[in-house]
Write a protein that holds these residues in place. Sequence first.
Motif, PDB file in Angstrom:
ATOM      1  N   ASN A 396     -35.275  50.706 -37.580  1.00 37.88           N
ATOM      2  CA  ASN A 396     -35.935  51.976 -37.287  1.00 37.88           C
ATOM      3  C   ASN A 396     -36.849  51.863 -36.079  1.00 37.88           C
ATOM      4  O   ASN A 396     -36.972  52.797 -35.279  1.00 37.88           O
ATOM      5  CB  ASN A 396     -36.732  52.442 -38.510  1.00 37.88           C
ATOM      6  N   TYR A 397     -37.488  50.693 -35.938  1.00 40.82           N
ATOM      7  CA  TYR A 397     -38.348  50.472 -34.770  1.00 40.82           C
ATOM      8  C   TYR A 397     -37.542  50.508 -33.475  1.00 40.82           C
ATOM      9  O   TYR A 397     -37.950  51.100 -32.481  1.00 40.82           O
ATOM     10  CB  TYR A 397     -39.061  49.126 -34.930  1.00 40.82           C
ATOM     11  N   ARG A 398     -36.387  49.887 -33.492  1.00 41.33           N
ATOM     12  CA  ARG A 398     -35.549  49.872 -32.285  1.00 41.33           C
ATOM     13  C   ARG A 398     -34.971  51.257 -31.978  1.00 41.33           C
ATOM     14  O   ARG A 398     -34.744  51.582 -30.818  1.00 41.33           O
ATOM     15  CB  ARG A 398     -34.419  48.867 -32.463  1.00 41.33           C
ATOM     16  N   SER A 399     -34.742  52.041 -33.021  1.00 42.50           N
ATOM     17  CA  SER A 399     -34.176  53.371 -32.779  1.00 42.50           C
ATOM     18  C   SER A 399     -35.205  54.351 -32.242  1.00 42.50           C
ATOM     19  O   SER A 399     -34.848  55.400 -31.708  1.00 42.50           O
ATOM     20  CB  SER A 399     -33.575  53.917 -34.075  1.00 42.50           C
ATOM     21  N   ALA A 524     -45.274  61.003 -31.421  1.00 45.27           N
ATOM     22  CA  ALA A 524     -46.360  60.040 -31.645  1.00 45.27           C
ATOM     23  C   ALA A 524     -45.789  58.634 -31.632  1.00 45.27           C
ATOM     24  O   ALA A 524     -44.578  58.426 -31.804  1.00 45.27           O
ATOM     25  CB  ALA A 524     -47.057  60.326 -32.960  1.00 45.27           C
ATOM     26  N   TYR A 525     -46.663  57.666 -31.417  1.00 46.59           N
ATOM     27  CA  TYR A 525     -46.291  56.258 -31.546  1.00 46.59           C
ATOM     28  C   TYR A 525     -47.523  55.478 -31.987  1.00 46.59           C
ATOM     29  O   TYR A 525     -48.665  55.925 -31.830  1.00 46.59           O
ATOM     30  CB  TYR A 525     -45.695  55.691 -30.256  1.00 46.59           C
ATOM     31  N   LEU A 536     -44.612  47.452 -38.869  1.00 51.79           N
ATOM     32  CA  LEU A 536     -43.300  48.070 -39.043  1.00 51.79           C
ATOM     33  C   LEU A 536     -43.251  48.889 -40.328  1.00 51.79           C
ATOM     34  O   LEU A 536     -42.621  49.950 -40.380  1.00 51.79           O
ATOM     35  CB  LEU A 536     -42.215  46.997 -39.053  1.00 51.79           C
ATOM     36  N   ALA A 537     -43.900  48.377 -41.391  1.00 51.45           N
ATOM     37  CA  ALA A 537     -43.905  49.123 -42.648  1.00 51.45           C
ATOM     38  C   ALA A 537     -44.660  50.444 -42.498  1.00 51.45           C
ATOM     39  O   ALA A 537     -44.210  51.491 -42.985  1.00 51.45           O
ATOM     40  CB  ALA A 537     -44.542  48.271 -43.750  1.00 51.45           C
ATOM     41  N   VAL A 538     -45.804  50.416 -41.806  1.00 51.96           N
ATOM     42  CA  VAL A 538     -46.568  51.644 -41.590  1.00 51.96           C
ATOM     43  C   VAL A 538     -45.794  52.608 -40.700  1.00 51.96           C
ATOM     44  O   VAL A 538     -45.726  53.825 -40.958  1.00 51.96           O
ATOM     45  CB  VAL A 538     -47.946  51.307 -40.992  1.00 51.96           C
ATOM     46  N   GLY A 543     -42.663  57.302 -39.827  1.00 51.70           N
ATOM     47  CA  GLY A 543     -41.541  57.773 -39.030  1.00 51.70           C
ATOM     48  C   GLY A 543     -41.830  57.811 -37.540  1.00 51.70           C
ATOM     49  O   GLY A 543     -41.341  58.697 -36.834  1.00 51.70           O
ATOM     50  N   VAL A 544     -42.607  56.820 -37.051  1.00 45.21           N
ATOM     51  CA  VAL A 544     -42.978  56.778 -35.628  1.00 45.21           C
ATOM     52  C   VAL A 544     -42.629  55.399 -35.085  1.00 45.21           C
ATOM     53  O   VAL A 544     -42.549  54.420 -35.842  1.00 45.21           O
ATOM     54  CB  VAL A 544     -44.480  57.060 -35.437  1.00 45.21           C
ATOM     55  N   PRO A 545     -42.414  55.254 -33.779  1.00 49.42           N
ATOM     56  CA  PRO A 545     -42.162  53.936 -33.192  1.00 49.42           C
ATOM     57  C   PRO A 545     -43.465  53.158 -32.993  1.00 49.42           C
ATOM     58  O   PRO A 545     -44.569  53.710 -33.089  1.00 49.42           O
ATOM     59  CB  PRO A 545     -41.505  54.271 -31.851  1.00 49.42           C
ATOM     60  N   VAL A 546     -43.309  51.888 -32.704  1.00 52.39           N
ATOM     61  CA  VAL A 546     -44.441  51.000 -32.459  1.00 52.39           C
ATOM     62  C   VAL A 546     -44.391  50.578 -31.001  1.00 52.39           C
ATOM     63  O   VAL A 546     -43.356  50.097 -30.525  1.00 52.39           O
ATOM     64  CB  VAL A 546     -44.402  49.757 -33.377  1.00 52.39           C
TER      65      VAL A 546
END
Length: 952
Positions: A396-399, A524-525, A536-538, A543-546
């Motif tokens: 999900n982070y990469r997407s 948002a990120y 990553l869990a947060v 539903g936001v990237p890091v």
Amino acid sequence: MSDIPHKRDELGRILVQVRNDLTELRKRLGRTAVREQGQTLDIDALDAAISRTEDGIKTRAEEYLKTVNKQVLTLPIIEDLEKKTKKIAKWRPPLETIPDMRPQKYLTAGASPGEKHKAAFTMRLLYNPAHPKNRELMHQAYGIQFPDLRKKTGTTVSIASLVEKGLPPSVADLCLVRTPVKPKVTYLHQREGGSPNRIGQMHSILPVHSSSTLFCFVCAQCAPALPPAPVSKHCFNIVGGQIDPCAADFCTFKEHYCLCWGPLVEVLWQLERLMREYAVPHARVCGERLVALVQSGELDWGSGDMEQLLLTLENKEEVWELVKQPGQRYKGEGGRQAAAVRIQACWRRHQARTAYLEKQRRKWAAGTIAISWLLHAQVRRVRKSLQVTRLRHLENYRSRAEVRRTHIHTPQQRRSLQGFDILQNTQMGRLCDVKDENVEVIYVCPVQLGEDLLHYYTQLLGLQGAVETGEPTALPASCTKRFTILTPEAYQYFPSHKMCVSTLLKYSPHTLQRIKYLIQGKQAYLVSGVPHIDDLAVADELGVPVLGPEPAVAQLYGTKSGVRRIFTSAGVSVPPGHGDIYTLQQLHECLAQLMTDHLQVQCWLFKMDGEVGSRGTAYCDVSHLSFRPWALQEYHCRGPQLWRMAWAQEPVLLKCLEAVPALLASHAKPFNTSCYPTWTCFIEHFLKQGGVIEACPPSDSVTCLTVDLLVEPGGEVNMLSCGDQLHGPGGLQVAGYTVPQTSVSSDTLYSICMRVGHACQQRRILGYLSLDLVTFLEPSSLEQQVWAVDLDIGYSNQLAMTQLMLLMTGGTLSYRTGRLEVPPPVRANKPTARQKVPASVTTRFAVMSSQLLHTNLSMVRYSVFFQMCKAQGIGFDIKERQGSVFALHDSVERSSLSMVTISPDLQGALLTFARNLSVIHQEISAPNMQGETNFKNACLLCVVINNMTSLC
């Protein structure tokens, strides 16, 4: 003697027959009704009398059987046996002849109370042979003439004769009189002409009474009470484990206790056997104690109560001392067999115990293996579940790689720092991102902020409108509505756990729900500090990237050894050194090789992989080595080209290998002694974590600077901040920064930053980076050298303070020119034609620090603190865009703060910084309460740097 057992059996059969006849008689009486003159005969009373008689017969029959089987009988003289033996009459009453009960009015149902009382009294007399009227009553009722008990006579009456007279057996037994006639005693032996056998075979030695003596069947339970013993205790001896039956003392004892001799025989045999088994040469028995012990019934033949038997001895102390000696049991009779039995028992017990322990050990091992396997399986399932969850988070982070506009800041730091929650909150300057009108900030604070701090930051951020217009009276800017400060509720449940902000946020569902509501429908990120797996869990929950690298990548390249690999691949200069050191031998070999390769380096640094700042750093000075002058001479003789050859370095290398252990033990020291007091403690942790060895710059004038970079997901690298470091007394601890940096040319700095940024982008290291460089002049060529020494992945304190500075000045930091450019001051009057047109921009310099500490600050409220600063002229001039700005950290302890001083020149910024610290220290401190602070060191540092800048 052959007829005696037969007669005993005949007597037992008669007793059984009498009992059966009485039972049959009671049954017939139950069916017979006797009436006289209209009155019914009381059959119940007659039935009760027959029942009592039957119970008496039953009891006597059982006692007789016990006596026959166990007791010793008294026999008549052998030669007169046939003459003296009488034939016992058999009990054969005709069942048809039932006694006429009607004359006995006391048994009828209609008897008067007086007659009943008289009948009861008569029955009591019949059952009491000791009463004086018992003899007359027995003669009147049954025609039996008893001898007078008050006269001495040897006449006896047997039970059979009383039964023949018509007396019930139970009454006959109670009325039986045993006259105390002294019997004539003789002894029978097993063989003729031989000496008497030992008392151990006492069953064959029986006393013989005269013809007038009644057969006495006595057992231990029904033995008659003995008369008081005479003064003599009737003592006798047991010599060599045997009793002499012909001894006078023993004969006297046996003659005195002849009536209860049966139970005594068994006790004497046990006592004699005990003396033989323990090889007791002599024992003296007290007859009185022996008889008392037998009559008490406390002997337990099953367990062989040895102690009670020994209590009957006169010399029990001597016998007990002999008996309790080890091995005494095996010296007596049957000792060899007893020893063999004991040895076999011990051996079998040992075998059984060994087998039991082995079984228990196997059982325990099996249980341990089973529990370990279950735990392993459970941990494996949990680990697999976590791997699946983290893989989903990573995907999900990469997407979500595209950058969005709402910034969610989680300012987390390293876990091992003291005051962890306060240190995480030193980046309150992140709120200043709201200076961009298209940005909203959600700041997750690791501590609970009070109303005073919230009001302060609202007023501080509201000054943006005044800064842009240059009018202090301008309305607050709209940015006050574009920031939100939240505190995870989990901090209340884990007060003593050093958890980063992402972990606290992960376990705070209410705060997560609030953030979801705030970012709903917006891009948002997440901007974290040090990358963590919980980021990553947060991010997945929200539903936001890091904006940052993957935690595994950050862990790989976030160490000192990983940073050296990045710098090497980027092609930038690094100090001589070696990384990935995990053993002491490897440490010694690498240091010796580095010392041989770079003889001009006088000091070497040891840095742990996982530490920040100077906490995990130690140093060692090698300039005082005794063979160093000889090594330098060898180097100059060989020349730089030949010195690279292994054969040229071999003599010096061997010397270094030999000297390194002693050198480190005596001259290596940690920088931060509060964490690692000694070199031994430091090297223990160093080898656990791994680390690097690096050379100190070979110069006395060294400048360190920090550059903050942003590597965007699209591949662009931006320089956000740069400043020269202000070091504390130790030389490695950073106390603050001066912005902009003036140590390296802008082109050189830009080139190094771009190469490092692209090298990080190739390794998928994204987000905020903090690059540390050192610059010095090469002693031989006097050329400037720039080494890249460290790279921190995450948002830095310098960047947070730079954002605060840019918000308050409304300026920009130009990296091409290396200048801090701000709009010119606003003038009240427009310039005339003769006056020069003011410049479009002006330059400023700033001194900033986020780690100012003073324990006395906790005694002053923030409102009082700002009033004090205002009275001392400490403040910020919006028109001139210069002055001092503070960043507050918490509302509880209030012992730390951040400060930025802005001035048109560097000397003015340094002096303002030093003056502010001096004034604050004087205001909050007393002569007897100075408190714990770093204000003094920072003041001295600013003054020294100001003097050096003035000289330059």
